[in-house]
Scaffold this motif. Structure first.
Motif, PDB file in Angstrom:
ATOM      1  N   ALA A   1      28.574  24.630 -18.560  1.00 61.80           N
ATOM      2  CA  ALA A   1      28.250  24.683 -19.988  1.00 61.80           C
ATOM      3  C   ALA A   1      28.466  26.075 -20.586  1.00 61.80           C
ATOM      4  O   ALA A   1      28.390  26.238 -21.795  1.00 61.80           O
ATOM      5  CB  ALA A   1      26.802  24.247 -20.216  1.00 61.80           C
ATOM      6  N   ASP A   2      28.771  27.056 -19.749  1.00 58.52           N
ATOM      7  CA  ASP A   2      28.956  28.438 -20.207  1.00 58.52           C
ATOM      8  C   ASP A   2      30.413  28.645 -20.615  1.00 58.52           C
ATOM      9  O   ASP A   2      31.310  28.619 -19.765  1.00 58.52           O
ATOM     10  CB  ASP A   2      28.572  29.403 -19.089  1.00 58.52           C
ATOM     11  N   PRO A   3      30.679  28.864 -21.907  1.00 55.65           N
ATOM     12  CA  PRO A   3      32.066  29.039 -22.364  1.00 55.65           C
ATOM     13  C   PRO A   3      32.778  30.213 -21.692  1.00 55.65           C
ATOM     14  O   PRO A   3      33.984  30.171 -21.491  1.00 55.65           O
ATOM     15  CB  PRO A   3      31.933  29.292 -23.874  1.00 55.65           C
ATOM     16  N   GLU A   4      32.043  31.245 -21.327  1.00 53.71           N
ATOM     17  CA  GLU A   4      32.647  32.406 -20.674  1.00 53.71           C
ATOM     18  C   GLU A   4      33.139  32.044 -19.271  1.00 53.71           C
ATOM     19  O   GLU A   4      34.186  32.504 -18.844  1.00 53.71           O
ATOM     20  CB  GLU A   4      31.607  33.510 -20.580  1.00 53.71           C
ATOM     21  N   VAL A   5      32.399  31.223 -18.555  1.00 55.76           N
ATOM     22  CA  VAL A   5      32.817  30.770 -17.226  1.00 55.76           C
ATOM     23  C   VAL A   5      34.051  29.880 -17.344  1.00 55.76           C
ATOM     24  O   VAL A   5      35.002  30.008 -16.574  1.00 55.76           O
ATOM     25  CB  VAL A   5      31.679  30.004 -16.511  1.00 55.76           C
ATOM     26  N   MET A   6      34.051  28.985 -18.327  1.00 57.36           N
ATOM     27  CA  MET A   6      35.066  27.943 -18.403  1.00 57.36           C
ATOM     28  C   MET A   6      36.328  28.353 -19.159  1.00 57.36           C
ATOM     29  O   MET A   6      37.320  27.635 -19.129  1.00 57.36           O
ATOM     30  CB  MET A   6      34.473  26.690 -19.048  1.00 57.36           C
ATOM     31  N   ARG A   7      36.336  29.500 -19.796  1.00 54.16           N
ATOM     32  CA  ARG A   7      37.462  29.835 -20.682  1.00 54.16           C
ATOM     33  C   ARG A   7      38.793  29.929 -19.964  1.00 54.16           C
ATOM     34  O   ARG A   7      39.838  29.779 -20.585  1.00 54.16           O
ATOM     35  CB  ARG A   7      37.177  31.100 -21.476  1.00 54.16           C
ATOM     36  N   ARG A   8      38.800  30.140 -18.666  1.00 54.34           N
ATOM     37  CA  ARG A   8      40.061  30.218 -17.915  1.00 54.34           C
ATOM     38  C   ARG A   8      40.170  29.114 -16.862  1.00 54.34           C
ATOM     39  O   ARG A   8      40.891  29.254 -15.891  1.00 54.34           O
ATOM     40  CB  ARG A   8      40.187  31.593 -17.273  1.00 54.34           C
ATOM     41  N   ILE A   9      39.454  28.031 -17.087  1.00 59.55           N
ATOM     42  CA  ILE A   9      39.497  26.886 -16.180  1.00 59.55           C
ATOM     43  C   ILE A   9      39.969  25.682 -16.984  1.00 59.55           C
ATOM     44  O   ILE A   9      39.404  25.377 -18.039  1.00 59.55           O
ATOM     45  CB  ILE A   9      38.121  26.623 -15.542  1.00 59.55           C
ATOM     46  N   GLY A  10      40.994  25.013 -16.478  1.00 48.53           N
ATOM     47  CA  GLY A  10      41.538  23.859 -17.194  1.00 48.53           C
ATOM     48  C   GLY A  10      41.995  24.246 -18.580  1.00 48.53           C
ATOM     49  O   GLY A  10      42.687  25.249 -18.762  1.00 48.53           O
ATOM     50  N   ASP A  11      41.551  23.483 -19.585  1.00 49.50           N
ATOM     51  CA  ASP A  11      41.937  23.790 -20.962  1.00 49.50           C
ATOM     52  C   ASP A  11      40.932  24.721 -21.635  1.00 49.50           C
ATOM     53  O   ASP A  11      41.020  24.971 -22.827  1.00 49.50           O
ATOM     54  CB  ASP A  11      42.131  22.510 -21.780  1.00 49.50           C
ATOM     55  N   GLY A  12      39.962  25.225 -20.860  1.00 48.64           N
ATOM     56  CA  GLY A  12      38.986  26.165 -21.400  1.00 48.64           C
ATOM     57  C   GLY A  12      37.751  25.524 -21.988  1.00 48.64           C
ATOM     58  O   GLY A  12      36.847  26.214 -22.448  1.00 48.64           O
ATOM     59  N   SER A  13      37.680  24.203 -21.951  1.00 48.04           N
ATOM     60  CA  SER A  13      36.527  23.499 -22.518  1.00 48.04           C
ATOM     61  C   SER A  13      35.343  23.522 -21.555  1.00 48.04           C
ATOM     62  O   SER A  13      35.521  23.452 -20.336  1.00 48.04           O
ATOM     63  CB  SER A  13      36.874  22.039 -22.793  1.00 48.04           C
ATOM     64  N   VAL A  14      34.153  23.597 -22.132  1.00 50.37           N
ATOM     65  CA  VAL A  14      32.951  23.444 -21.321  1.00 50.37           C
ATOM     66  C   VAL A  14      32.827  21.973 -20.916  1.00 50.37           C
ATOM     67  O   VAL A  14      33.423  21.095 -21.541  1.00 50.37           O
ATOM     68  CB  VAL A  14      31.679  23.916 -22.070  1.00 50.37           C
ATOM     69  N   LEU A  15      32.058  21.731 -19.862  1.00 49.34           N
ATOM     70  CA  LEU A  15      31.839  20.369 -19.384  1.00 49.34           C
ATOM     71  C   LEU A  15      30.370  20.020 -19.510  1.00 49.34           C
ATOM     72  O   LEU A  15      29.503  20.850 -19.223  1.00 49.34           O
ATOM     73  CB  LEU A  15      32.269  20.240 -17.916  1.00 49.34           C
ATOM     74  N   ASP A  16      30.092  18.782 -19.909  1.00 47.71           N
ATOM     75  CA  ASP A  16      28.704  18.333 -19.992  1.00 47.71           C
ATOM     76  C   ASP A  16      28.266  17.755 -18.647  1.00 47.71           C
ATOM     77  O   ASP A  16      29.013  17.788 -17.661  1.00 47.71           O
ATOM     78  CB  ASP A  16      28.515  17.344 -21.150  1.00 47.71           C
ATOM     79  N   LEU A  17      27.068  17.221 -18.606  1.00 45.56           N
ATOM     80  CA  LEU A  17      26.506  16.701 -17.356  1.00 45.56           C
ATOM     81  C   LEU A  17      27.364  15.584 -16.765  1.00 45.56           C
ATOM     82  O   LEU A  17      27.645  15.575 -15.561  1.00 45.56           O
ATOM     83  CB  LEU A  17      25.073  16.215 -17.609  1.00 45.56           C
ATOM     84  N   ASP A  18      27.798  14.643 -17.605  1.00 44.70           N
ATOM     85  CA  ASP A  18      28.615  13.533 -17.112  1.00 44.70           C
ATOM     86  C   ASP A  18      29.968  14.018 -16.590  1.00 44.70           C
ATOM     87  O   ASP A  18      30.447  13.547 -15.552  1.00 44.70           O
ATOM     88  CB  ASP A  18      28.834  12.489 -18.211  1.00 44.70           C
ATOM     89  N   GLU A  19      30.587  14.951 -17.309  1.00 44.44           N
ATOM     90  CA  GLU A  19      31.880  15.488 -16.863  1.00 44.44           C
ATOM     91  C   GLU A  19      31.733  16.287 -15.563  1.00 44.44           C
ATOM     92  O   GLU A  19      32.609  16.243 -14.706  1.00 44.44           O
ATOM     93  CB  GLU A  19      32.487  16.367 -17.962  1.00 44.44           C
ATOM     94  N   THR A  20      30.613  16.973 -15.417  1.00 42.52           N
ATOM     95  CA  THR A  20      30.347  17.693 -14.170  1.00 42.52           C
ATOM     96  C   THR A  20      30.165  16.709 -13.023  1.00 42.52           C
ATOM     97  O   THR A  20      30.688  16.927 -11.924  1.00 42.52           O
ATOM     98  CB  THR A  20      29.123  18.609 -14.331  1.00 42.52           C
ATOM     99  N   ALA A  21      29.456  15.623 -13.271  1.00 44.05           N
ATOM    100  CA  ALA A  21      29.278  14.587 -12.245  1.00 44.05           C
ATOM    101  C   ALA A  21      30.630  14.009 -11.828  1.00 44.05           C
ATOM    102  O   ALA A  21      30.881  13.783 -10.635  1.00 44.05           O
ATOM    103  CB  ALA A  21      28.356  13.485 -12.752  1.00 44.05           C
ATOM    104  N   GLU A  22      31.518  13.790 -12.805  1.00 46.81           N
ATOM    105  CA  GLU A  22      32.859  13.284 -12.494  1.00 46.81           C
ATOM    106  C   GLU A  22      33.645  14.298 -11.667  1.00 46.81           C
ATOM    107  O   GLU A  22      34.377  13.915 -10.746  1.00 46.81           O
ATOM    108  CB  GLU A  22      33.609  12.961 -13.785  1.00 46.81           C
ATOM    109  N   ALA A  23      33.512  15.584 -11.981  1.00 50.84           N
ATOM    110  CA  ALA A  23      34.211  16.620 -11.214  1.00 50.84           C
ATOM    111  C   ALA A  23      33.733  16.629  -9.770  1.00 50.84           C
ATOM    112  O   ALA A  23      34.546  16.665  -8.836  1.00 50.84           O
ATOM    113  CB  ALA A  23      34.003  17.990 -11.856  1.00 50.84           C
TER     114      ALA A  23
END
Length: 177
Positions: free
Chosen positions: A27-49
């Protein structure tokens, strides 16, 4: 069950207790900014990952590890191996990647976990080569990549995100463990 212990970390398969702490990292935009398309992931998307990573473990014999601090048992992120879907230059290869929660940046945890993962790939799993993609300008990850002994191969544009990526690799003959 595959586990790797380093002086400060435990790299292990995922458990149900990891979902909430990993979703907080995602959920941290700073962590996710260089992962995939840079979007944060919610709980369901994290579970899918996590589900995808566990399926890759079952199918390929390698995957993304949950990374926890040995001293506290706290989940600090994810480090491991994956068969990337893109960019095309990385398809049909095995890539190493990492993501740690921001409170754990700058303490050498990424290097420690990535080194253990690279050793696992080349020595335990018998892979001949491991690749890595890094977003242009991400000097923190570039430092980890250099510590792994990986060499720069090419610069490409990621078709999914439009980001400029530098591609690196190391093969078994170059690995100095």
């Amino acid at each position: 069950m595959t586990e790797i212990r380093t002086p400060r970390l435990l790299l292990r398969r995922w458990s149900d207790d990891d979902l909430v702490p990993l979703s907080e990292i995602h959920a941290d935009p700073e962590v996710m900014r260089r992962i995939g398309d840079g979007s944060v992931l919610d709980l369901d998307e994290t579970a899918e990952a996590i589900e995808r990573w566990e399926e890759e473990w079952d199918d390929e014999g390698f995957g993304i590890f949950a990374v926890e601090l040995l001293a506290s048992g706290e989940l600090i992120g994810a480090v491991g191996l994956t068969a990337p879907e893109g960019p095309p230059e990385l398809e049909h290869q095995v890539a190493i990647s990492w993501r740690l929660g921001r409170p754990f940046w700058g303490q050498g945890y990424a290097s420690e976990a990535a080194q253990a993962t690279l050793e696992f790939a080349l020595q335990d799993r018998g892979l001949d080569r491991v690749v890595c993609a890094n977003h242009a300008g991400n000097e923190e990850s570039a430092n980890v990549i250099r510590k792994l002994g990986m060499t720069e191969d090419a610069t490409v544009t990621d078709p999914a995100s439009g980001a400029l990526l530098t591609l690196y690799s190391i093969d078994l003959t170059e690995y100095e463990g």
